[in-house]
Design a protein around this motif. Structure first.
Motif, PDB file in Angstrom:
ATOM      1  N   GLU A  13       0.830  -1.203   0.000  1.00 47.99           N
ATOM      2  CA  GLU A  13       0.000   0.000   0.000  1.00 47.99           C
ATOM      3  C   GLU A  13       0.865   1.254   0.000  1.00 47.99           C
ATOM      4  O   GLU A  13       0.565   2.229  -0.687  1.00 47.99           O
ATOM      5  N   LEU A  14       1.957   1.227   0.756  1.00 46.53           N
ATOM      6  CA  LEU A  14       2.871   2.368   0.777  1.00 46.53           C
ATOM      7  C   LEU A  14       3.498   2.593  -0.601  1.00 46.53           C
ATOM      8  O   LEU A  14       3.656   3.728  -1.045  1.00 46.53           O
ATOM      9  N   ARG A  15       3.864   1.516  -1.286  1.00 47.82           N
ATOM     10  CA  ARG A  15       4.422   1.638  -2.640  1.00 47.82           C
ATOM     11  C   ARG A  15       3.397   2.249  -3.600  1.00 47.82           C
ATOM     12  O   ARG A  15       3.735   3.093  -4.424  1.00 47.82           O
ATOM     13  N   LEU A  16       2.140   1.820  -3.489  1.00 51.44           N
ATOM     14  CA  LEU A  16       1.087   2.373  -4.337  1.00 51.44           C
ATOM     15  C   LEU A  16       0.870   3.860  -4.048  1.00 51.44           C
ATOM     16  O   LEU A  16       0.707   4.662  -4.968  1.00 51.44           O
ATOM     17  N   GLN A  17       0.879   4.218  -2.776  1.00 52.15           N
ATOM     18  CA  GLN A  17       0.714   5.629  -2.414  1.00 52.15           C
ATOM     19  C   GLN A  17       1.868   6.469  -2.959  1.00 52.15           C
ATOM     20  O   GLN A  17       1.655   7.563  -3.468  1.00 52.15           O
ATOM     21  N   ALA A  18       3.079   5.935  -2.838  1.00 49.12           N
ATOM     22  CA  ALA A  18       4.251   6.655  -3.337  1.00 49.12           C
ATOM     23  C   ALA A  18       4.169   6.818  -4.853  1.00 49.12           C
ATOM     24  O   ALA A  18       4.475   7.887  -5.392  1.00 49.12           O
ATOM     25  N   ALA A  19       3.733   5.775  -5.549  1.00 47.32           N
ATOM     26  CA  ALA A  19       3.602   5.853  -7.008  1.00 47.32           C
ATOM     27  C   ALA A  19       2.548   6.888  -7.395  1.00 47.32           C
ATOM     28  O   ALA A  19       2.741   7.668  -8.340  1.00 47.32           O
ATOM     29  N   ARG A  20       1.431   6.925  -6.679  1.00 44.56           N
ATOM     30  CA  ARG A  20       0.385   7.925  -6.957  1.00 44.56           C
ATOM     31  C   ARG A  20       0.904   9.336  -6.721  1.00 44.56           C
ATOM     32  O   ARG A  20       0.644  10.249  -7.506  1.00 44.56           O
ATOM     33  N   LYS A  21       1.626   9.522  -5.634  1.00 39.58           N
ATOM     34  CA  LYS A  21       2.182  10.847  -5.330  1.00 39.58           C
ATOM     35  C   LYS A  21       3.184  11.278  -6.395  1.00 39.58           C
ATOM     36  O   LYS A  21       3.194  12.442  -6.812  1.00 39.58           O
ATOM     37  N   ARG A  22       4.035  10.351  -6.849  1.00 35.39           N
ATOM     38  CA  ARG A  22       4.989  10.666  -7.919  1.00 35.39           C
ATOM     39  C   ARG A  22       4.246  11.105  -9.174  1.00 35.39           C
ATOM     40  O   ARG A  22       4.633  12.064  -9.840  1.00 35.39           O
ATOM     41  N   GLN A  23       3.175  10.391  -9.515  1.00 37.99           N
ATOM     42  CA  GLN A  23       2.368  10.728 -10.682  1.00 37.99           C
ATOM     43  C   GLN A  23       1.765  12.122 -10.525  1.00 37.99           C
ATOM     44  O   GLN A  23       1.811  12.937 -11.443  1.00 37.99           O
ATOM     45  N   GLU A  24       1.199  12.405  -9.356  1.00 40.65           N
ATOM     46  CA  GLU A  24       0.602  13.713  -9.103  1.00 40.65           C
ATOM     47  C   GLU A  24       1.643  14.825  -9.190  1.00 40.65           C
ATOM     48  O   GLU A  24       1.395  15.882  -9.776  1.00 40.65           O
ATOM     49  N   LEU A  25       2.817  14.601  -8.614  1.00 42.71           N
ATOM     50  CA  LEU A  25       3.874  15.605  -8.655  1.00 42.71           C
ATOM     51  C   LEU A  25       4.350  15.832 -10.090  1.00 42.71           C
ATOM     52  O   LEU A  25       4.606  16.962 -10.499  1.00 42.71           O
ATOM     53  N   GLY A  26       4.458  14.759 -10.860  1.00 41.39           N
ATOM     54  CA  GLY A  26       4.859  14.896 -12.260  1.00 41.39           C
ATOM     55  C   GLY A  26       3.856  15.722 -13.042  1.00 41.39           C
ATOM     56  O   GLY A  26       4.229  16.581 -13.849  1.00 41.39           O
ATOM     57  N   GLU A  27       2.566  15.488 -12.814  1.00 38.20           N
ATOM     58  CA  GLU A  27       1.525  16.260 -13.499  1.00 38.20           C
ATOM     59  C   GLU A  27       1.564  17.727 -13.071  1.00 38.20           C
ATOM     60  O   GLU A  27       1.402  18.627 -13.895  1.00 38.20           O
ATOM     61  N   THR A  28       1.805  17.965 -11.782  1.00 36.55           N
ATOM     62  CA  THR A  28       1.890  19.336 -11.290  1.00 36.55           C
ATOM     63  C   THR A  28       3.069  20.060 -11.922  1.00 36.55           C
ATOM     64  O   THR A  28       2.948  21.218 -12.342  1.00 36.55           O
ATOM     65  N   ILE A  29       4.198  19.390 -12.017  1.00 36.47           N
ATOM     66  CA  ILE A  29       5.379  19.995 -12.639  1.00 36.47           C
ATOM     67  C   ILE A  29       5.104  20.292 -14.103  1.00 36.47           C
ATOM     68  O   ILE A  29       5.460  21.363 -14.607  1.00 36.47           O
ATOM     69  N   ASP A  30       4.449  19.372 -14.810  1.00 33.59           N
ATOM     70  CA  ASP A  30       4.107  19.610 -16.213  1.00 33.59           C
ATOM     71  C   ASP A  30       3.204  20.828 -16.357  1.00 33.59           C
ATOM     72  O   ASP A  30       3.381  21.646 -17.265  1.00 33.59           O
ATOM     73  N   GLN A  31       2.235  20.971 -15.465  1.00 36.70           N
ATOM     74  CA  GLN A  31       1.321  22.120 -15.520  1.00 36.70           C
ATOM     75  C   GLN A  31       2.072  23.420 -15.249  1.00 36.70           C
ATOM     76  O   GLN A  31       1.845  24.429 -15.923  1.00 36.70           O
ATOM     77  N   LEU A  32       2.979  23.405 -14.284  1.00 33.51           N
ATOM     78  CA  LEU A  32       3.759  24.606 -13.988  1.00 33.51           C
ATOM     79  C   LEU A  32       4.677  24.973 -15.139  1.00 33.51           C
ATOM     80  O   LEU A  32       4.826  26.153 -15.485  1.00 33.51           O
ATOM     81  N   MET A  33       5.291  23.987 -15.759  1.00 36.27           N
ATOM     82  CA  MET A  33       6.163  24.261 -16.899  1.00 36.27           C
ATOM     83  C   MET A  33       5.359  24.821 -18.068  1.00 36.27           C
ATOM     84  O   MET A  33       5.829  25.707 -18.782  1.00 36.27           O
ATOM     85  N   ALA A  34       4.152  24.320 -18.275  1.00 38.41           N
ATOM     86  CA  ALA A  34       3.299  24.836 -19.353  1.00 38.41           C
ATOM     87  C   ALA A  34       2.937  26.295 -19.098  1.00 38.41           C
ATOM     88  O   ALA A  34       2.863  27.092 -20.030  1.00 38.41           O
ATOM     89  N   LYS A  35       2.720  26.646 -17.843  1.00 38.83           N
ATOM     90  CA  LYS A  35       2.383  28.036 -17.519  1.00 38.83           C
ATOM     91  C   LYS A  35       3.568  28.967 -17.727  1.00 38.83           C
ATOM     92  O   LYS A  35       3.389  30.147 -18.023  1.00 38.83           O
ATOM     93  N   THR A  36       4.781  28.480 -17.566  1.00 36.55           N
ATOM     94  CA  THR A  36       5.956  29.330 -17.716  1.00 36.55           C
ATOM     95  C   THR A  36       6.495  29.341 -19.142  1.00 36.55           C
ATOM     96  O   THR A  36       7.416  30.089 -19.433  1.00 36.55           O
ATOM     97  N   ASP A  37       5.920  28.538 -20.040  1.00 37.39           N
ATOM     98  CA  ASP A  37       6.361  28.507 -21.436  1.00 37.39           C
ATOM     99  C   ASP A  37       5.672  29.648 -22.187  1.00 37.39           C
ATOM    100  O   ASP A  37       4.615  29.484 -22.775  1.00 37.39           O
TER     101      ASP A  37
END
Length: 85
Positions: A13-37
């Motif tokens: 369960e901890l591995r699944l939570q960590a994977a979900r958080k990584r996915q969420e952080l990656g999407e957030t970073i992509d959104q921030l990079m799109a805003k700064t482009d």
């Protein structure tokens, strides 16, 4: 040894939570990079503001504008030389 209680997540369960958080952080970073482009945002804005016929046939519009410029230069030269008007 650690004892798991019904409320504490297990290793899987901890591995699944960590994977979900990584996915969420990656999407957030992509959104921030799109805003700064700025270049991509400006291109999107221009595309949105450009009328549909111009987007579909940009060469036709360019030809019409070029013909207008050429006609204007010719008329200007004729007036300037005194041969017309």
């Amino acid at each position: 040894m650690t004892r798991e209680t019904p409320h504490s997540p297990g290793p899987d369960e901890l591995r699944l939570q960590a994977a979900r958080k990584r996915q969420e952080l990656g999407e957030t970073i992509d959104q921030l990079m799109a805003k700064t482009d700025v270049k991509a945002r400006a291109a999107l804005l221009v595309h949105d503001k450009t009328p549909e016929p111009v987007r579909e046939h940009p060469r036709r519009l360019l030809a019409v504008v070029a013909a207008g410029v050429v006609a204007g230069v010719v008329l200007w030269q004729l007036r300037r030389s005194g041969k017309w008007g």
